[in-house]
Design a protein around this motif. Structure first.
Motif, mmCIF file in Angstrom:
data_model
loop_
_atom_site.group_PDB
_atom_site.id
_atom_site.type_symbol
_atom_site.label_atom_id
_atom_site.label_comp_id
_atom_site.label_asym_id
_atom_site.label_seq_id
_atom_site.Cartn_x
_atom_site.Cartn_y
_atom_site.Cartn_z
ATOM 1 N N PHE A 7 0.876 -1.179 -0.083
ATOM 2 C CA PHE A 7 0.121 0.147 -0.061
ATOM 3 C C PHE A 7 0.935 1.264 0.129
ATOM 4 N N ASN A 8 0.110 2.467 -0.282
ATOM 5 C CA ASN A 8 1.200 3.563 -0.380
ATOM 6 C C ASN A 8 1.510 4.203 0.921
ATOM 7 N N ILE A 9 2.640 3.770 1.566
ATOM 8 C CA ILE A 9 3.086 4.163 2.921
ATOM 9 C C ILE A 9 3.407 5.666 2.913
ATOM 10 N N GLN A 10 3.820 6.304 1.829
ATOM 11 C CA GLN A 10 4.101 7.715 1.786
ATOM 12 C C GLN A 10 2.791 8.647 2.086
ATOM 13 N N SER A 11 1.613 8.053 1.617
ATOM 14 C CA SER A 11 0.328 8.724 1.905
ATOM 15 C C SER A 11 -0.186 8.502 3.229
ATOM 16 N N LEU A 12 0.215 7.258 3.750
ATOM 17 C CA LEU A 12 -0.082 7.078 5.229
ATOM 18 C C LEU A 12 0.502 7.925 6.249
ATOM 19 N N GLU A 13 1.915 8.135 5.892
ATOM 20 C CA GLU A 13 2.689 9.064 6.639
ATOM 21 C C GLU A 13 2.208 10.513 6.638
ATOM 22 N N GLN A 14 1.790 10.913 5.668
ATOM 23 C CA GLN A 14 1.501 12.276 5.416
ATOM 24 C C GLN A 14 0.019 12.236 6.166
ATOM 25 N N GLN A 15 -0.895 11.659 5.617
ATOM 26 C CA GLN A 15 -2.113 11.528 6.776
ATOM 27 C C GLN A 15 -1.958 11.416 8.162
ATOM 28 N N LEU A 16 -1.153 10.768 8.576
ATOM 29 C CA LEU A 16 -0.981 10.642 9.967
ATOM 30 C C LEU A 16 -0.408 11.738 10.708
ATOM 31 N N HIS A 17 0.575 12.279 9.802
ATOM 32 C CA HIS A 17 1.049 13.673 10.077
ATOM 33 C C HIS A 17 0.113 14.724 10.157
ATOM 34 N N ASP A 18 -0.831 15.125 9.146
ATOM 35 C CA ASP A 18 -1.616 16.158 9.020
ATOM 36 C C ASP A 18 -2.575 15.696 9.960
ATOM 37 N N HIS A 19 -3.245 14.662 10.281
ATOM 38 C CA HIS A 19 -3.971 14.530 11.283
ATOM 39 C C HIS A 19 -3.600 14.751 12.842
ATOM 40 N N TRP A 20 -2.375 14.502 13.048
ATOM 41 C CA TRP A 20 -1.958 14.668 14.428
ATOM 42 C C TRP A 20 -1.603 16.240 14.572
ATOM 43 N N VAL A 21 -1.015 16.833 13.518
ATOM 44 C CA VAL A 21 -0.746 18.248 13.553
ATOM 45 C C VAL A 21 -2.101 18.969 13.777
ATOM 46 N N ALA A 22 -3.147 18.640 13.159
ATOM 47 C CA ALA A 22 -4.641 19.439 13.201
ATOM 48 C C ALA A 22 -4.700 19.531 14.863
ATOM 49 N N HIS A 23 -4.408 18.585 15.532
ATOM 50 C CA HIS A 23 -4.906 18.735 17.087
ATOM 51 C C HIS A 23 -3.780 19.246 17.916
#
Length: 600
Positions: A7-23
């Motif tokens: 699966f696209n691990i780059q997209s997962l890293e970005q999504q995890l980062h964006d979700h964490w930063v939002a909080h």
């Protein structure tokens, strides 16, 4: 060995980062890395020492977004938290065989598939997960990383794929001519500015960011409309956040700028409402988790009650114009039901504690009297109080926190009751029978006060039976004979009241059936002395209108049906009066009596 997971691990890293930063606070600088080995997904989240995230919320947030994006075949998810610059994590959590709810395969646009190859472990003093994660290159050296991109933001952070590309280009060599530059440079700058304006988004006839934002909003709205789980709402919020970012690219000089600004404010509000609903759902999940293993102390239930109350308050604050409003209302009803259940549980625990207090108080009194009494009446009181204490313990629900203690006390109280009973065996049968009669009489009087006439009737009969068992030669015989007359009179009164109550109940059922309908036929009051019935204005108007129309049309059949209907109503009311043996008065809608009936 589990099959490989791609699966696209780059997209997962970005999504995890964006979700964490939002909080997190805007100035927070965090780093997220991911690694995949033998279907085991590892996530390393790093943050500066001055940032102190809530562990439970952080693990839950990273888990939810990971399960939403990762394939279902992931065997195990491991999440580590580490301070930036440190070698070892300070906290970790493992989720075995997670099953994301309502999440399917990755979207087709995430086409870049990447899978880390296995490498020999050469760092025996560290966990294998950290060895894999520490092999991920730093942001400054990611050009050929087999792990995919990881994302770092903050005051001085940031990665740019375009920047890396431009950095790798060879710069052309040329000789500098100042005189030529004096002519060419201004024209070049003006031309560049014109080209930059013309190349800016939404400068021409169409505006792709606005169109993209509209599509994302429509998709988010559809997702919200069919949402069932938090992952769906997270997906919708990400689409709205992306739409907001798209709209921010519309330049202020564009003719679409006003619309884009209005749309951005609207989408930001919707995203905020989604965040509130997600917060309430997280509270609901926490409250449900905390209440999974009852029984709990009252303080524990009060904490759960407070959590449900806060969650419902958040959901009530969602305005009706929000897209998430129907979902929020559905959750609000669900959470209100859960809150009511917790309230009932608290009431049960409070009642159980009160029963325990009463039982222990009765036991203390019984024990004190047992050491001081020697009379028949004294042992009767001791026996009665031990029995009442047992009755109080029997009222304690098995699900309450004091149920186990109640079971232990019940055994002790039964032993004490047996001892008192054995001490009382030597007393005369007359005294025993007389006390039984008195007890039943008290039961009957209590039932009569509550107008429970069937119960009172049965209790009076028992009291009479026990009074008759008192032998003629005993001390209690004269009193028993006097009591038999009193009990018999009270029994007759209870039987008469029971008969009246049954008739009133039957009359109530009949009147309710007759007066119902559309329009409502009548209203009534009912007592053992009189039945009063008022015809409703709507019913009278309908009957009159039907009769007038039938008369004007010469419809004798309809007139006859109206008359029959009125006669049937009158006969039904008379039957109710006769069966109940109670006079009935019929009133028109203005309160004037139009008919009376005395039971035959």
């Amino acid at each position: 060995m589990n099959p490989p997971v791609l699966f696209n691990i780059q997209s997962l890293e970005q999504q995890l980062h964006d979700h964490w930063v939002a909080h997190l606070p805007p100035e927070a600088s965090v780093l997220v890395r991911c690694a995949l080995k033998d279907s085991h997904l590892m996530v390393l989240a790093e943050h500066p020492i001055n940032l102190k995230p809530d562990l439970g919320e952080t693990f839950q947030a990273l888990k939810e977004i990971t399960l939403a994006l990762a394939p279902k075949s992931i065997a195990e998810l491991r999440i580590y938290l580490r301070l930036i610059g440190q070698k070892q994590p300070y906290a970790h959590h493992t989720f075995r065989n997670p099953q994301p709810l309502g999440v399917g395969a990755l979207p087709p646009e995430l086409a870049g598939m990447s899978r880390p190859e296995e490498e020999p472990e050469d760092e025996a003093d560290r966990p294998s997960d950290l060895i894999e994660l520490n092999r991920i290159p730093d942001p400054e050296n990611t050009s050929n990383s087999k792990w995919g991109w990881h994302w770092l933001v903050g005051a001085n952070g940031g990665l740019s794929l375009l920047g890396n590309h431009l950095h790798s280009l060879k710069q052309p060599k040329f000789s500098w001519n100042p005189r030529l530059a004096a002519y060419i440079l201004p024209a070049f700058v003006v031309s560049a500015l014109v080209m930059w304006v013309l190349k800016s988004p939404c400068t021409g006839g169409s505006c792709e960011p606005v169109a993209t934002a509209n599509r994302l909003n429509a998709s988010a709205t559809r997702t919200i409309g069919s949402a069932q789980y938090p992952q769906h709402l997270l997906s919708a919020k990400q689409e709205l956040d992306t739409a907001v970012q798209e709209l921010k690219t519309v330049p202020f000089w564009s003719k679409y700028a006003a619309d884009a600004s209005s749309m951005r404010r609207s989408y930001e509000k919707e995203a905020e409402y989604l965040s509130l609903v997600l917060q309430a759902m997280d509270m609901g999940w926490q409250a449900a988790e905390n209440g999974k293993n009852p029984p709990l102390e009252i303080a524990g239930w009060e904490e759960i009650q407070s959590t449900w109350t806060k969650a419902t308050a958040i959901l009530r604050a969602i305005p009706s114009e929000a897209a998430i409003y129907p979902f929020a209302q559905q959750k609000l009803q669900e959470y209100r039901g859960n809150l009511m259940g917790i309230n009932r549980r608290l009431d049960m625990e409070a009642a159980a504690a009160k029963h325990m207090q009463d039982a222990q108080s009765l036991a203390r009194v019984a024990a004190a009297r047992a050491g001081a009494t020697g009379s028949v009446s004294g042992w009767e009181e001791v026996q009665l109080q031990w029995q009442q204490a047992l009755n109080m313990l029997a009222l304690i629900p098995a699900q309450s926190i004091v149920a186990r203690e109640a079971i232990q006390l019940r055994q002790d109280y039964r032993t004490q009751l047996t001892a008192a009973t054995e001490r009382k065996i030597q007393e005369e049968l007359a005294a025993d029978s007389f006390q039984e009669a008195v007890s039943w009489a008290q039961e009957a009087e209590a039932a009569a006060l509550q107008q429970q006439w069937k119960r009172a009737q049965d209790a009076w009969r028992e009291a009479i039976n026990y009074a008759k068992k008192v032998p003629t030669s005993t001390f209690y015989y004269p009193k028993a004979q006097s009591d038999i007359k009193t009990y018999s009179k009270s029994l007759a009164e209870a039987q008469a009241e029971l008969k009246i109550a049954l008739k009133l109940q039957a009359a109530e059922n009949s009147l309710k059936k007759i007066c119902s309908g559309s329009p409502k036929v009548c209203a009534y009051t009912l007592s053992k002395d009189a039945i009063n019935v008022w015809l409703t204005p709507d019913y009278v108007r309908k009957v009159r209108r039907t009769a007038i129309v039938a008369s004007s049309n010469g419809n004798q059949k309809a007139l006859s049906e109206v008359d029959n209907h009125v006669q049937i109503l009158r006969q039904a009311l008379e039957t109710i009066s006769n069966n109940a043996g109670i006079p009935l008065v019929l009133y028109d809608p203005f309160g004037a009596p139009i008919g009376r009936h005395s039971p035959s």
